[in-house]
Motif scaffolding. Structure first.
Motif, PDB file in Angstrom:
ATOM      1  N   LEU A   6       8.549   0.588  -0.986  1.00 29.98           N
ATOM      2  CA  LEU A   6       7.695   0.461   0.196  1.00 29.98           C
ATOM      3  C   LEU A   6       6.646   1.569   0.217  1.00 29.98           C
ATOM      4  O   LEU A   6       5.465   1.316   0.468  1.00 29.98           O
ATOM      5  CB  LEU A   6       8.527   0.493   1.476  1.00 29.98           C
ATOM      6  CG  LEU A   6       7.745   0.500   2.795  1.00 29.98           C
ATOM      7  CD1 LEU A   6       6.881  -0.746   2.915  1.00 29.98           C
ATOM      8  CD2 LEU A   6       8.690   0.627   3.970  1.00 29.98           C
ATOM      9  N   TRP A   9       4.082   0.767  -2.330  1.00 26.63           N
ATOM     10  CA  TRP A   9       3.281  -0.372  -1.862  1.00 26.63           C
ATOM     11  C   TRP A   9       2.244   0.120  -0.860  1.00 26.63           C
ATOM     12  O   TRP A   9       1.077  -0.272  -0.914  1.00 26.63           O
ATOM     13  CB  TRP A   9       4.210  -1.419  -1.245  1.00 26.63           C
ATOM     14  CG  TRP A   9       3.561  -2.664  -0.786  1.00 26.63           C
ATOM     15  CD1 TRP A   9       3.300  -3.788  -1.532  1.00 26.63           C
ATOM     16  CD2 TRP A   9       3.091  -2.948   0.543  1.00 26.63           C
ATOM     17  NE1 TRP A   9       2.691  -4.741  -0.745  1.00 26.63           N
ATOM     18  CE2 TRP A   9       2.553  -4.255   0.534  1.00 26.63           C
ATOM     19  CE3 TRP A   9       3.071  -2.239   1.735  1.00 26.63           C
ATOM     20  CZ2 TRP A   9       2.004  -4.850   1.660  1.00 26.63           C
ATOM     21  CZ3 TRP A   9       2.520  -2.827   2.857  1.00 26.63           C
ATOM     22  CH2 TRP A   9       1.998  -4.124   2.813  1.00 26.63           C
ATOM     23  N   LEU A  10       2.651   0.984   0.062  1.00 22.53           N
ATOM     24  CA  LEU A  10       1.721   1.538   1.044  1.00 22.53           C
ATOM     25  C   LEU A  10       0.659   2.410   0.371  1.00 22.53           C
ATOM     26  O   LEU A  10      -0.525   2.307   0.685  1.00 22.53           O
ATOM     27  CB  LEU A  10       2.481   2.340   2.100  1.00 22.53           C
ATOM     28  CG  LEU A  10       3.317   1.502   3.068  1.00 22.53           C
ATOM     29  CD1 LEU A  10       4.278   2.386   3.854  1.00 22.53           C
ATOM     30  CD2 LEU A  10       2.435   0.689   3.998  1.00 22.53           C
ATOM     31  N   ARG A  13      -2.212   0.763  -1.125  1.00 29.47           N
ATOM     32  CA  ARG A  13      -3.146   0.242  -0.132  1.00 29.47           C
ATOM     33  C   ARG A  13      -3.882   1.367   0.609  1.00 29.47           C
ATOM     34  O   ARG A  13      -4.585   1.130   1.576  1.00 29.47           O
ATOM     35  CB  ARG A  13      -2.405  -0.666   0.845  1.00 29.47           C
ATOM     36  CG  ARG A  13      -2.113  -2.009   0.189  1.00 29.47           C
ATOM     37  CD  ARG A  13      -0.864  -2.674   0.708  1.00 29.47           C
ATOM     38  NE  ARG A  13      -0.619  -3.904  -0.035  1.00 29.47           N
ATOM     39  CZ  ARG A  13      -0.047  -3.955  -1.251  1.00 29.47           C
ATOM     40  NH1 ARG A  13       0.350  -2.849  -1.845  1.00 29.47           N
ATOM     41  NH2 ARG A  13       0.129  -5.114  -1.870  1.00 29.47           N
ATOM     42  N   VAL A  15      -2.445   3.993   2.202  1.00 25.77           N
ATOM     43  CA  VAL A  15      -1.703   4.544   3.338  1.00 25.77           C
ATOM     44  C   VAL A  15      -0.888   5.747   2.862  1.00 25.77           C
ATOM     45  O   VAL A  15      -0.150   5.660   1.885  1.00 25.77           O
ATOM     46  CB  VAL A  15      -0.759   3.488   3.950  1.00 25.77           C
ATOM     47  CG1 VAL A  15       0.060   4.084   5.094  1.00 25.77           C
ATOM     48  CG2 VAL A  15      -1.546   2.277   4.421  1.00 25.77           C
ATOM     49  N   THR A  17       2.177   8.204   3.310  1.00 24.42           N
ATOM     50  CA  THR A  17       3.507   8.086   3.907  1.00 24.42           C
ATOM     51  C   THR A  17       4.331   9.326   3.616  1.00 24.42           C
ATOM     52  O   THR A  17       4.377   9.789   2.481  1.00 24.42           O
ATOM     53  CB  THR A  17       4.252   6.864   3.325  1.00 24.42           C
ATOM     54  OG1 THR A  17       3.450   5.698   3.475  1.00 24.42           O
ATOM     55  CG2 THR A  17       5.577   6.644   4.027  1.00 24.42           C
ATOM     56  N   VAL A  37       3.095   7.871   8.917  1.00 25.74           N
ATOM     57  CA  VAL A  37       2.152   7.073   8.123  1.00 25.74           C
ATOM     58  C   VAL A  37       0.781   7.123   8.779  1.00 25.74           C
ATOM     59  O   VAL A  37       0.658   7.315   9.986  1.00 25.74           O
ATOM     60  CB  VAL A  37       2.578   5.593   7.956  1.00 25.74           C
ATOM     61  CG1 VAL A  37       3.854   5.466   7.173  1.00 25.74           C
ATOM     62  CG2 VAL A  37       2.697   4.889   9.281  1.00 25.74           C
ATOM     63  N   LEU A  42      -4.629   0.863   7.947  1.00 22.40           N
ATOM     64  CA  LEU A  42      -4.112   1.096   9.299  1.00 22.40           C
ATOM     65  C   LEU A  42      -5.182   1.690  10.200  1.00 22.40           C
ATOM     66  O   LEU A  42      -5.064   1.643  11.412  1.00 22.40           O
ATOM     67  CB  LEU A  42      -2.892   2.023   9.253  1.00 22.40           C
ATOM     68  CG  LEU A  42      -1.673   1.474   8.523  1.00 22.40           C
ATOM     69  CD1 LEU A  42      -0.588   2.536   8.443  1.00 22.40           C
ATOM     70  CD2 LEU A  42      -1.156   0.221   9.190  1.00 22.40           C
ATOM     71  N   LEU A  66       4.233  -1.423  11.025  1.00 23.46           N
ATOM     72  CA  LEU A  66       3.378  -2.105  10.055  1.00 23.46           C
ATOM     73  C   LEU A  66       3.123  -3.551  10.464  1.00 23.46           C
ATOM     74  O   LEU A  66       2.001  -4.048  10.360  1.00 23.46           O
ATOM     75  CB  LEU A  66       4.010  -2.047   8.661  1.00 23.46           C
ATOM     76  CG  LEU A  66       4.122  -0.653   8.044  1.00 23.46           C
ATOM     77  CD1 LEU A  66       4.921  -0.720   6.753  1.00 23.46           C
ATOM     78  CD2 LEU A  66       2.751  -0.039   7.820  1.00 23.46           C
ATOM     79  N   LEU A  71       0.160  -5.508   8.785  1.00 21.36           N
ATOM     80  CA  LEU A  71       0.364  -5.105   7.398  1.00 21.36           C
ATOM     81  C   LEU A  71       1.853  -5.217   7.029  1.00 21.36           C
ATOM     82  O   LEU A  71       2.488  -4.258   6.625  1.00 21.36           O
ATOM     83  CB  LEU A  71      -0.117  -3.668   7.196  1.00 21.36           C
ATOM     84  CG  LEU A  71      -0.246  -3.158   5.773  1.00 21.36           C
ATOM     85  CD1 LEU A  71      -1.319  -3.918   5.014  1.00 21.36           C
ATOM     86  CD2 LEU A  71      -0.567  -1.676   5.779  1.00 21.36           C
ATOM     87  N   PRO A  73       4.927  -5.704   4.840  1.00 19.91           N
ATOM     88  CA  PRO A  73       5.158  -5.649   3.393  1.00 19.91           C
ATOM     89  C   PRO A  73       5.907  -6.856   2.843  1.00 19.91           C
ATOM     90  O   PRO A  73       5.884  -7.095   1.656  1.00 19.91           O
ATOM     91  CB  PRO A  73       5.963  -4.364   3.205  1.00 19.91           C
ATOM     92  CG  PRO A  73       6.552  -4.073   4.523  1.00 19.91           C
ATOM     93  CD  PRO A  73       5.623  -4.660   5.547  1.00 19.91           C
TER      94      PRO A  73
END
Length: 75
Positions: A6, A9-10, A13, A15, A17, A37, A42, A66, A71, A73
């Motif tokens: 995760l 993945w963020l 994009r 983001v 975290t 985050v 975002l 999210l 957004l 996931p």
């Protein structure tokens, strides 16, 4: 998708975290876990931070945030 997937993945994009376990907070008030985050899709005003007693609770709160920002996931 596990926590590290995760986070990756963020990051893919844009983001940022942070997922943290804090021993001092655990000793003080039992809320050892924190997730933060922000950025990327975002938006600048979408900084999110929560401190909870378990990693799973933080993960659930993050997933709900999210989803609320469009957004998801797993969507």
């Amino acid at each position: 998708m596990d926590l590290f997937e995760l986070m990756e993945w963020l990051a893919e994009r844009g983001v940022t975290t942070v997922f943290k376990a804090d021993g001092d907070r655990m000793l003080e008030h039992g809320k050892a876990w924190m997730v933060i985050v922000g950025g990327g899709p975002l938006g600048e005003d979408s900084f999110f931070r929560t401190e909870l007693a378990t990693a799973d609770a933080c993960l659930d709160a993050l997933l709900a945030h999210l989803e609320s920002k469009g957004l998801p996931p797993f969507g």
